[in-house]
Design a protein around this motif. Structure first.
Motif, PDB file in Angstrom:
ATOM      1  N   VAL A  59      -4.945  -2.053 -15.657  1.00  0.00           N
ATOM      2  CA  VAL A  59      -3.732  -1.254 -15.501  1.00  0.00           C
ATOM      3  C   VAL A  59      -3.779  -0.131 -16.518  1.00  0.00           C
ATOM      4  CG1 VAL A  59      -1.217  -1.232 -15.551  1.00  0.00           C
ATOM      5  CG2 VAL A  59      -2.420  -3.228 -14.633  1.00  0.00           C
ATOM      6  N   ARG A  60      -3.984   1.100 -16.048  1.00  0.00           N
ATOM      7  CA  ARG A  60      -4.148   2.227 -16.960  1.00  0.00           C
ATOM      8  C   ARG A  60      -2.831   2.683 -17.555  1.00  0.00           C
ATOM      9  NH1 ARG A  60      -9.283   4.728 -16.243  1.00  0.00           N
ATOM     10  NH2 ARG A  60      -8.624   6.174 -17.857  1.00  0.00           N
ATOM     11  N   VAL A  70       6.061   2.430 -11.505  1.00  0.00           N
ATOM     12  CA  VAL A  70       4.928   1.945 -10.716  1.00  0.00           C
ATOM     13  C   VAL A  70       3.719   1.731 -11.626  1.00  0.00           C
ATOM     14  CG1 VAL A  70       3.338   2.495  -8.822  1.00  0.00           C
ATOM     15  CG2 VAL A  70       5.750   3.170  -8.674  1.00  0.00           C
ATOM     16  N   PRO A  71       3.133   0.517 -11.639  1.00  0.00           N
ATOM     17  CA  PRO A  71       1.890   0.314 -12.386  1.00  0.00           C
ATOM     18  C   PRO A  71       0.733   1.004 -11.675  1.00  0.00           C
ATOM     19  CG  PRO A  71       2.476  -1.675 -11.172  1.00  0.00           C
ATOM     20  CD  PRO A  71       3.614  -0.713 -10.993  1.00  0.00           C
ATOM     21  N   ILE A  72      -0.148   1.631 -12.448  1.00  0.00           N
ATOM     22  CA  ILE A  72      -1.290   2.352 -11.897  1.00  0.00           C
ATOM     23  C   ILE A  72      -2.564   1.578 -12.244  1.00  0.00           C
ATOM     24  CG2 ILE A  72      -2.516   4.528 -11.767  1.00  0.00           C
ATOM     25  CD1 ILE A  72       0.414   4.655 -10.810  1.00  0.00           C
ATOM     26  N   ILE A  73      -3.243   1.088 -11.224  1.00  0.00           N
ATOM     27  CA  ILE A  73      -4.427   0.243 -11.379  1.00  0.00           C
ATOM     28  C   ILE A  73      -5.681   1.092 -11.210  1.00  0.00           C
ATOM     29  CG2 ILE A  73      -5.709  -1.678 -10.352  1.00  0.00           C
ATOM     30  CD1 ILE A  73      -2.953  -2.787  -9.440  1.00  0.00           C
ATOM     31  N   ASP A  74      -6.603   0.989 -12.153  1.00  0.00           N
ATOM     32  CA  ASP A  74      -7.899   1.650 -12.006  1.00  0.00           C
ATOM     33  C   ASP A  74      -8.709   0.843 -10.993  1.00  0.00           C
ATOM     34  OD1 ASP A  74     -10.685   2.394 -12.389  1.00  0.00           O
ATOM     35  OD2 ASP A  74     -10.019   3.453 -14.179  1.00  0.00           O
ATOM     36  N   THR A  75      -8.853   1.356  -9.794  1.00  0.00           N
ATOM     37  CA  THR A  75      -9.459   0.604  -8.696  1.00  0.00           C
ATOM     38  C   THR A  75     -10.899   0.224  -8.999  1.00  0.00           C
ATOM     39  OG1 THR A  75      -8.058   1.923  -7.233  1.00  0.00           O
ATOM     40  CG2 THR A  75      -9.744   0.569  -6.196  1.00  0.00           C
ATOM     41  N   GLY A  76     -11.653   1.149  -9.594  1.00  0.00           N
ATOM     42  CA  GLY A  76     -13.038   0.846  -9.930  1.00  0.00           C
ATOM     43  C   GLY A  76     -13.145  -0.312 -10.896  1.00  0.00           C
ATOM     44  N   MET A  77     -12.379  -0.288 -11.972  1.00  0.00           N
ATOM     45  CA  MET A  77     -12.382  -1.389 -12.934  1.00  0.00           C
ATOM     46  C   MET A  77     -12.007  -2.705 -12.273  1.00  0.00           C
ATOM     47  SD  MET A  77     -10.614   0.105 -16.403  1.00  0.00           S
ATOM     48  CE  MET A  77     -10.867  -1.459 -17.256  1.00  0.00           C
ATOM     49  N   SER A  92      -7.993  13.287 -10.817  1.00  0.00           N
ATOM     50  CA  SER A  92      -8.014  12.105  -9.959  1.00  0.00           C
ATOM     51  C   SER A  92      -6.711  11.986  -9.174  1.00  0.00           C
ATOM     52  CB  SER A  92      -8.258  10.857 -10.808  1.00  0.00           C
ATOM     53  OG  SER A  92      -9.504  10.945 -11.481  1.00  0.00           O
ATOM     54  N   LEU A  93      -6.675  11.018  -8.271  1.00  0.00           N
ATOM     55  CA  LEU A  93      -5.527  10.812  -7.385  1.00  0.00           C
ATOM     56  C   LEU A  93      -5.037   9.380  -7.484  1.00  0.00           C
ATOM     57  CD1 LEU A  93      -6.952  12.614  -4.223  1.00  0.00           C
ATOM     58  CD2 LEU A  93      -5.284  13.548  -5.838  1.00  0.00           C
ATOM     59  N   VAL A  94      -3.790   9.181  -7.097  1.00  0.00           N
ATOM     60  CA  VAL A  94      -3.200   7.844  -7.038  1.00  0.00           C
ATOM     61  C   VAL A  94      -2.707   7.584  -5.613  1.00  0.00           C
ATOM     62  CG1 VAL A  94      -1.259   6.406  -7.778  1.00  0.00           C
ATOM     63  CG2 VAL A  94      -2.557   7.740  -9.471  1.00  0.00           C
ATOM     64  N   ILE A  95      -3.175   6.485  -5.048  1.00  0.00           N
ATOM     65  CA  ILE A  95      -2.685   6.043  -3.748  1.00  0.00           C
ATOM     66  C   ILE A  95      -1.533   5.075  -4.002  1.00  0.00           C
ATOM     67  CG2 ILE A  95      -3.256   4.855  -1.595  1.00  0.00           C
ATOM     68  CD1 ILE A  95      -6.198   5.619  -2.082  1.00  0.00           C
ATOM     69  N   LYS A 102       5.776  -5.493  -3.293  1.00  0.00           N
ATOM     70  CA  LYS A 102       5.684  -4.783  -4.559  1.00  0.00           C
ATOM     71  C   LYS A 102       4.995  -3.440  -4.350  1.00  0.00           C
ATOM     72  CE  LYS A 102       5.446  -8.937  -7.460  1.00  0.00           C
ATOM     73  NZ  LYS A 102       4.641  -9.680  -8.473  1.00  0.00           N
ATOM     74  N   THR A 103       5.369  -2.474  -5.206  1.00  0.00           N
ATOM     75  CA  THR A 103       4.767  -1.152  -5.151  1.00  0.00           C
ATOM     76  C   THR A 103       3.833  -0.981  -6.337  1.00  0.00           C
ATOM     77  OG1 THR A 103       6.759  -0.271  -4.101  1.00  0.00           O
ATOM     78  CG2 THR A 103       5.234   1.321  -5.066  1.00  0.00           C
ATOM     79  N   GLN A 104       2.652  -0.447  -6.079  1.00  0.00           N
ATOM     80  CA  GLN A 104       1.685  -0.163  -7.116  1.00  0.00           C
ATOM     81  C   GLN A 104       0.848   1.043  -6.712  1.00  0.00           C
ATOM     82  OE1 GLN A 104       1.530  -3.779  -5.952  1.00  0.00           O
ATOM     83  NE2 GLN A 104       1.089  -2.604  -4.099  1.00  0.00           N
ATOM     84  N   GLY A 105       0.210   1.662  -7.692  1.00  0.00           N
ATOM     85  CA  GLY A 105      -0.657   2.796  -7.430  1.00  0.00           C
ATOM     86  C   GLY A 105      -2.097   2.433  -7.727  1.00  0.00           C
ATOM     87  N   PHE A 106      -3.011   2.929  -6.888  1.00  0.00           N
ATOM     88  CA  PHE A 106      -4.438   2.704  -7.087  1.00  0.00           C
ATOM     89  C   PHE A 106      -5.097   4.025  -7.454  1.00  0.00           C
ATOM     90  CE2 PHE A 106      -3.166  -0.837  -4.393  1.00  0.00           C
ATOM     91  CZ  PHE A 106      -3.728  -1.900  -5.084  1.00  0.00           C
ATOM     92  N   LEU A 107      -5.650   4.058  -8.654  1.00  0.00           N
ATOM     93  CA  LEU A 107      -6.294   5.257  -9.166  1.00  0.00           C
ATOM     94  C   LEU A 107      -7.669   5.402  -8.523  1.00  0.00           C
ATOM     95  CD1 LEU A 107      -6.108   7.568 -11.303  1.00  0.00           C
ATOM     96  CD2 LEU A 107      -7.260   5.991 -12.886  1.00  0.00           C
ATOM     97  N   VAL A 108      -7.933   6.557  -7.901  1.00  0.00           N
ATOM     98  CA  VAL A 108      -9.213   6.822  -7.256  1.00  0.00           C
ATOM     99  C   VAL A 108      -9.675   8.223  -7.662  1.00  0.00           C
ATOM    100  CG1 VAL A 108      -8.618   5.327  -5.318  1.00  0.00           C
ATOM    101  CG2 VAL A 108      -8.215   7.787  -5.126  1.00  0.00           C
ATOM    102  N   ARG A 109     -10.969   8.482  -7.451  1.00  0.00           N
ATOM    103  CA  ARG A 109     -11.492   9.800  -7.855  1.00  0.00           C
ATOM    104  C   ARG A 109     -11.165  10.867  -6.832  1.00  0.00           C
ATOM    105  NH1 ARG A 109     -11.780  13.652  -9.788  1.00  0.00           N
ATOM    106  NH2 ARG A 109     -13.285  14.637 -11.164  1.00  0.00           N
TER     107      ARG A 109
END
Length: 313
Positions: A59-60, A70-77, A92-95, A102-109
């Motif tokens: 969680v970045r 919204v928690p932002i998760i580094d998807t690669g990690m 980078s972008l957040v999906i 629950k709502t969360q964001g996935f960090l992607v390049r």
């Protein structure tokens, strides 16, 4: 970016026909990954992140998105690959997505585009290292697309208590009754385990299938001798998104078959906030429940079982 976001917003209202609309994205590298558009609220440039002490390492940080933290998760990690460096966050972008209420964001390049596929062209992942974070794979323009098991990622990042409270544990008389058996259909190993433990806690036997095609073949084999389906199963709990055959198509086949039609079917999906209730009614499912609340699931299943036990023979 604006056109893509418009596409996402429009297509989250569509569902059915054994069709999958996949949002393609990349992490650090050329590999393409996919997430079902129905789970996506929006795609944003990575916002300012606030670190949270003692949070999970993937969680970045958190961000305030449309009135919600919204928690932002580094998807690669999260799937065992390289994180996005701090200096690349601004590019980078957040999906932003909704799973399991629950709502969360996935960090992607980067985000590529939306593609329209048939679930029949989506297959279980290969048995290899790191495939544990995949629910399915497909091929697009000669390239492999990996569809992530988001439920597994979230179970590791933010584990939930999937035990059933004693007050919900069943007093049903299941001794000697072969029909007090539940078929669970889900492509996520995490979801299958959660539902199995819930059903066993209330004293029920569980049969597992990994996708809709496997489940339909199994159901048809049970009644091939002409026996009624209730001699074998009391109900089926099925996910919606699955390779080979989705839950909607599975329900349609069951309800179109006079021998399978009496089977009580609950659709149990992480498609919660954007779920299309009209589709559930159209395909003939008996009930829908958003994942995953073990006490609520146990209570609903026990109510179905109790009703069936008191039905005249």
């Amino acid at each position: 970016m604006a056109g893509l976001l418009d596409n996402v917003n429009q297509r989250t209202q569509m569902v059915g026909q054994n069709r999958l609309e996949l949002l393609l994205f990349q992490l650090r590298g050329e590999q393409f990954y996919g997430i079902n558009v129905f789970k996506v609220r929006e795609v944003l440039p990575c916002p300012a992140l606030t670190a949270i002490p003692h949070s999970h390492p993937v969680v970045r940080g958190v961000s305030y998105v449309r009135g919600e933290t919204v928690p932002i998760i580094d998807t690669g990690m999260a799937i065992g690959r390289q994180p996005i460096p701090d200096e690349e966050l601004s590019e980078s972008l957040v999906i932003v997505s909704e799973y399991n209420r629950k709502t969360q964001g996935f960090l992607v390049r980067r985000v590529e585009r939306i593609v329209n596929l048939n679930w029949e062209d989506v297959h279980p992942p290969p048995k290899r290292a790191r495939a544990e974070y995949l629910t399915a794979v497909t091929e697009l323009e000669g390239k492999l697309v990996e569809i992530l098991d988001v439920e597994k990622i979230l179970a590791e990042v933010s584990p939930i208590d999937d035990s059933v409270s004693e007050s919900f544990q069943s007093t049903l008389d299941t001794s000697g009754d072969a029909a007090m058996r539940v078929l669970v259909v889900d492509d996520s190993s995490v979801a299958r385990g959660q539902i199995r433990r819930c059903m066993e806690a209330v004293g029920l036997e569980v049969v597992i299938c990994n996708d809709g095609r496997e489940a339909l073949d199994y159901l048809e084999s049970l009644v091939a001798d002409g026996s009624p389906i209730h001699d074998h199963l009391a109900m089926m709990i099925s996910d919606v998104e699955m390779p080979e055959m989705d839950g909607y198509t599975l329900v349609t086949h069951c309800k179109d078959n006079p021998v399978l039609a009496p089977l009580y079917i609950m659709l149990h999906s992480s498609l919660s906030g954007v779920f299309n209730q009209a589709m559930v009614q159209r395909v003939g499912a008996d009930e829908f429940m958003a994942k995953f609340n073990p006490n609520e699931l146990a209570e609903r299943v026990m109510a179905v079982m109790d009703k069936q036990q008191h039905m005249p023979s």
